[in-house]
Every structure is written in structure tokens, then in C-alpha cells.
Design a protein around this motif. Sequence first.
Motif, mmCIF file in Angstrom:
data_model
loop_
_atom_site.group_PDB
_atom_site.id
_atom_site.type_symbol
_atom_site.label_atom_id
_atom_site.label_comp_id
_atom_site.label_asym_id
_atom_site.label_seq_id
_atom_site.Cartn_x
_atom_site.Cartn_y
_atom_site.Cartn_z
ATOM 1 N N ASN A 447 0.999 -1.143 -0.117
ATOM 2 C CA ASN A 447 0.006 0.141 0.021
ATOM 3 C C ASN A 447 0.774 1.259 0.099
ATOM 4 O OD1 ASN A 447 -1.662 2.133 0.947
ATOM 5 N ND2 ASN A 447 -3.113 0.951 1.768
ATOM 6 N N LYS A 449 0.082 4.495 0.426
ATOM 7 C CA LYS A 449 -0.125 5.352 1.210
ATOM 8 C C LYS A 449 0.634 5.034 2.438
ATOM 9 C CE LYS A 449 -4.805 7.125 -0.268
ATOM 10 N NZ LYS A 449 -5.195 6.111 -1.168
ATOM 11 N N LEU A 450 0.567 3.500 2.812
ATOM 12 C CA LEU A 450 1.452 3.347 3.968
ATOM 13 C C LEU A 450 2.791 3.458 4.031
ATOM 14 C CD1 LEU A 450 1.276 1.700 6.966
ATOM 15 C CD2 LEU A 450 1.197 -0.307 5.548
ATOM 16 N N SER A 548 -4.575 3.676 10.879
ATOM 17 C CA SER A 548 -5.339 2.806 10.095
ATOM 18 C C SER A 548 -5.997 3.171 8.846
ATOM 19 C CB SER A 548 -6.822 2.999 11.156
ATOM 20 O OG SER A 548 -7.497 4.032 10.872
ATOM 21 N N LYS A 549 -6.986 2.196 8.391
ATOM 22 C CA LYS A 549 -7.371 2.777 6.948
ATOM 23 C C LYS A 549 -8.863 3.450 7.096
ATOM 24 C CE LYS A 549 -5.816 -1.064 4.424
ATOM 25 N NZ LYS A 549 -5.848 -2.288 3.420
ATOM 26 N N GLN A 550 -9.219 3.588 8.403
ATOM 27 C CA GLN A 550 -10.660 4.591 8.710
ATOM 28 C C GLN A 550 -10.088 5.947 8.553
ATOM 29 O OE1 GLN A 550 -10.422 1.542 11.318
ATOM 30 N NE2 GLN A 550 -11.346 0.747 9.365
ATOM 31 N N ARG A 582 -7.599 10.815 6.156
ATOM 32 C CA ARG A 582 -8.019 9.542 5.500
ATOM 33 C C ARG A 582 -7.082 8.348 5.813
ATOM 34 N NH1 ARG A 582 -12.059 11.176 2.430
ATOM 35 N NH2 ARG A 582 -12.211 13.288 1.818
ATOM 36 N N GLU A 583 -7.511 7.334 4.943
ATOM 37 C CA GLU A 583 -6.461 6.019 5.365
ATOM 38 C C GLU A 583 -5.050 6.451 5.396
ATOM 39 O OE1 GLU A 583 -6.770 3.732 1.735
ATOM 40 O OE2 GLU A 583 -5.481 2.055 2.440
ATOM 41 N N TYR A 584 -4.252 5.893 6.317
ATOM 42 C CA TYR A 584 -2.923 6.180 6.628
ATOM 43 C C TYR A 584 -2.565 7.740 6.209
ATOM 44 C CZ TYR A 584 -2.604 1.142 6.690
ATOM 45 O OH TYR A 584 -3.145 -0.269 7.033
#
Length: 593
Positions: A447, A449-450, A548-550, A582-584
Motif C-alpha cells: 500500500n 499510502k502506508l 488505520s484505514k479508517q 483519510r486512510e494512513y
Amino acid sequence: RKCLSKLTIREPSNPLDRIIHIEEPGFIHRFNNEIIIRLIAPREINDPLIDLGKEIREPSTKYVLGNNIVYQYIVPNRSVLRYRFIFNYNDKTLFYGDEGVSTNSSYIVVDTTSIPGVDEPRWYMGTLYYQIFIDSFENGDPKNDPPNKIRRIIPREHGYYGGDLAGIMKHIDHLEDLGVETIYLTPIFPSTSYHRYDTIDYKSIDKYLGSMKDFEKLVRKLHDKKIKIILDITMHHTNPCNKLFVKALREGENSPYWEMFSFLSPLPKEVAELVLKYIGGEECRSRELYRHDYFKNNKPFYEAFFNIWLMAKFNHDNPETVDYFLDITKFWVDKGVDGFRIDVAMGIHYSWIKQYYEYVKNTYPDFLVLGELAENPRIYMNYYDSAMNYYLRKAILELFIYKRIGLNEFISRINSMYAYIPHYKALSLYNMLGSHDVPRIKSIVQNNKLLKLMYVLIFALPGSPVIYYGDEIGLEGGRDPDNRRPMNWDRGSWDLELYEHIKKLIRIHKSCRSIRHGYFSAENWDNNLLLIKRWINDEETIFILNISKQNISIDLGKLGKYRFDIYSGNSIDQHVNNVLLREYGFLILGSKP
Ligand code: ARE
Ligand code: CA
């Protein structure tokens, strides 16, 4: 179970016995003309204050450490420091001073010149590293290529790619564009492998890389561009073609060099004779030993790294091996080299490294001694300026990839590391996501973004962020040797988004003193938000990381003064109170532009 039931676990009856304040580097040290004092106390003792005689102060940071809390106090430097701690326990006011805990304890008095530390930060604190695996970086001069060079993507033990000093020279503009401050070069000395960890001679340059003149030119050019250079040196072992090893083996037990190595007895005469045939001549032929089945199937008659014949261990009980490497250090200091990365540091005894380190730091205080260590670096930091932080890398992967630990455990691991390392040394930790010994981070983290968030994390923590060549453009690669593929110089195929992200983090890291030299605290906010705070003098920066992805909404009101978005370069309007992560996603906020 039966057995266990008999066990009674006894907590110390008096929690006051668990208060720790020791006058050693981790607990009291100098930095930036201030004195940092740490106290470890059980949770049930509420916020101890420090009493400086005329003034009483609160701790500036608290770290949670198991059942204890580490309190950190930052107080102004003065030639003599008198202090004691005050706290409440069971409705009583107690002191912790010269005689431990009592109702009327005396002050601890220290001469601050005896406290270890630095008044001004050194160059390597927070420096931005770029690790170059030289054979794979760039073949700048095909004329010096080894005759047995094999063109390849994935390296083989004697299959060179042909990378050299000229190749680095050719790409200094890339280093500058990225913002690199220090390059760490894997070994460049004569050897018989493409990775060169089987060093033959520590005072010359492998002819396949260029000449000593080329090296001197490179150092000058790098220094002109304000880039430092550190070399990788195997003080643990050496190639048997090393002249001292040859003499020792030839002359036998009475040789003045015998004790430099770790020969096992009895010496198998015939094997030793055969080895000598390959190591004594002009050209080092030690690698040809492996043509004989004997050498494939038997352990060396001397101690060696992983019992590899080409990596004969030095005898670190012999002080002459310290002198040998001090002489080599002087040689490279004179050539302008700024430091060493010590290979297999965990295999070299403390007492050896202590002698080496103390001499080097007394003679060349600016010369960096960086150890290759795999465990929590806290236990080694008395004898090194810096350590490869595999411990941090592991914690990051366990949190994000393997999901073995949660945020609390992650924070507690980080705290357990920083709590025992003096701040000025924490700032020089080699905080890496990749190296030539582990799979590439891009191949571990799918991922994007991560991946970007992980870089934010290593830039947020105290220490020196590290880029392993190619990681900045998203190069892939599995385990050694796949993680050493040639650098990709075709800009068109780079992961430019990642590249620009890293470049921006480097710029921020260079321009914000709080991030480069500042004190640190980490907090768990709502289980999915990691909050890292860095500050020094009147500059403060906070990093908020959504792990998190949330999507998570951040209430900026709670954060008060941080109204400047350092990553985007914009002030946040006074009327904006919520930001959605947003996510990460992440935020890097400052109290002022
Ligand atoms: C080659 C092959 C390997 C093979 C090995 C053994 O590539 O696949 O397993 O031979 O036959 C250098 C080369 C390596 C080469 C090695 C031997 O770069 O490619 O391996 O020489 O010829 C441990 C050590 C640590 C060491 C790592 C690799 O404690 O010191 O293993 N790192 C340094 C260098 C290496 C270098 C050497 C040492 C030798 O950075 O590049 O290898 O000079 C856990 C364990 C650690 C382990 C770590 C591996 O954390 O606890 O003990 O480190 O994983 O990252
Ligand atoms: Ca070449």
C-alpha cells in the motif's frame, strides 16, 4: 500447572524501592546547553517535581514504561547543579535526594562538567543518510570492470555489476536533488567478492572501483557539496589474504601476528599448507579454495564469520588488534573520511569497542562511530555514536505489516529504547526502513499510502533518517542478494510521487530544528492516531499519524497553538476546527511558520 501454583510472585512491598535515578549517561546528561535529568518511578507515585533549590519544576515529558513512568526534566546548565525530587505518597510529602527516599532528604550535588554530553550538536545528529551499495549503483567507468564480470540484475558472489567510484561521481546531482547529507558506502577495499565484506587490505581501494586518487577526488567533490562520507569497515573479520594473516600462518605460533587472529588448535598442517598456496601470492586467490570439496564441507581451522573461510575473525582479546584499527582509522581520517560503519558490531566484545571508541572520540571527536546492531540499541550506546536501528524497523513492521503489536506496545518499545539513551545520542540513531541485508521496503509494503506514512514516522522520531539507494524511487527486491539490484536511472519509470514525498520530508527535516534536534514524546490518541511531539527552545512540531484505514476527524481545537501545516506549507484558517485524516493520512503541524 501444579508446579506453577506453588509459585508466589512477590511484588516489592514498598513501591518507593522501585524509584530509579542513576548518575549515568541515560539518566543525566547535557545537550544544547541544558541538562536532562530522568527519573523512573512506579505509577502510584504521582508526578514527582524537581526541586532545584530556588525553583521547583514539573517534568517536561513522561514516558510510560511497563508499570513505571519515566519523567524527564530539562533544566538550564550551571556549573554546579543541586537538585532533589519531591512527590506525594500516601498523603505524605517525600523527597528523593542524595540518600534515596526520605522525609527530609538532602540535595544531589553535581559538577556539571563531569556530566557527559555535548553543548552544541554534532554534524551526525539528525543527518540524512543515503546508503550506497557500490557495485550496484552505477558503472561509471567500464574500463575498470573486473574481467570475470557477469552482467546481471541479481548479483552473485563473484558476478559483479561493475559499479564504481566514477558512478557515484556521476550522480552527485541526484544526491543533491534529494537533499542527502551523508553517504554511507558499503566496503570499497580490495577483496574477492562483489560485496567486498572479505576485505584484504584496509588501506587501499579495490582496483575495480577506481584509484586512491579517484577516491580523494570524490571526497573533495562531496565535501564541496556539503555531503559527508562514511565507510563500511569489517573489524570483526578479514580475508585470509590479509598480509598479517598470511604471515601468521606462514610463521606459525611464534609469529608476532599469530595472536591477531583466532586460530584453533591443533592446526591441521596439510590444510594450512594448501591454504597458504592460495593466499600468499601477488593476486589473492582465496576464493579458489572453494574448488576443493574439503573447503565446502569443513569448518575453518580459525574462528570465522558464520564459518566462512574467507572471513577470518580477528582476536579481539588482543589489544594489538585495537591498535591495528586505530592506525587504519587515522589513515582514513587523513583522507577526509567522516566516520565508519562497523560491520558485525554485535560480534565484537564491548571491552574491545570501548577501547577503540574512547581513543577515537578523544582524538577525533567529530569522527562518527556507527555500529551494525540488531537488538535494542540502548545497551550499546555507551560505546557507539550511533547504531543501525533494526530494532525500530522491526517494531514498525510488526505494527503495520505483521500486525503482531498494537499502538500501545509500539509506543512502549520506542520509549524503552529512548528512555535509556541520552538525548544527544538518540539524535544520531540510524533510523532505517531498508538496507542491503533485508528485503526492500517497497516489496514488503504494497500500500503506497502506508509506505509514505512509514517514511513520515522515521522522519518524526529522534535520529537520522536513512534512505537505502533506490528506495527513494520505489525499487523492489527480496532477500539478499535480490535487494541489491542495480539502481534504476530511468527517471521515466520512477515512483515520482514517493520520490517527491521523501524529498519534501528531507526539506522539512533540514529546516525544522525541533525535528532534527528536539526532545520527544509519543502518545496514543484514540488507538488509531499516533501523536509525536518534538520541541526545542521555543520551536514545536507535532506529527499526527492515522495508523488505520479508517477516516478520522481531528479536532484542531484540542491541539491549540498548532495552526501551521508544515507539509503543505499553509497556515490553517482560524475558523477551521476539524481536519479529516483519510486512510494512513498524516499531519505535520507547527506552532509557527
Ligand atoms: C552470503 C549470501 C547469503 C548467505 C551467506 C552465508 O548472500 O544468502 O546466507 O552468504 O553463506 C556479506 C555479504 C552477504 C554474504 C555474507 C557472507 O553482504 O551477501 O552472504 O557476507 O559471505 C547477521 C549478522 C550481521 C550480518 C547479517 C547479514 O549478525 O552482522 O547477518 N551483516 C553484515 C553485513 C553483511 C555482510 C556481513 C555482515 C559479513 O551487513 O552485508 O555479509 O561481513 C537477524 C539476526 C542477525 C542477522 C540479521 C540479518 O536479525 O539476528 O544475526 O545478522 O537477521 O539481517
Ligand atoms: Ca566499472
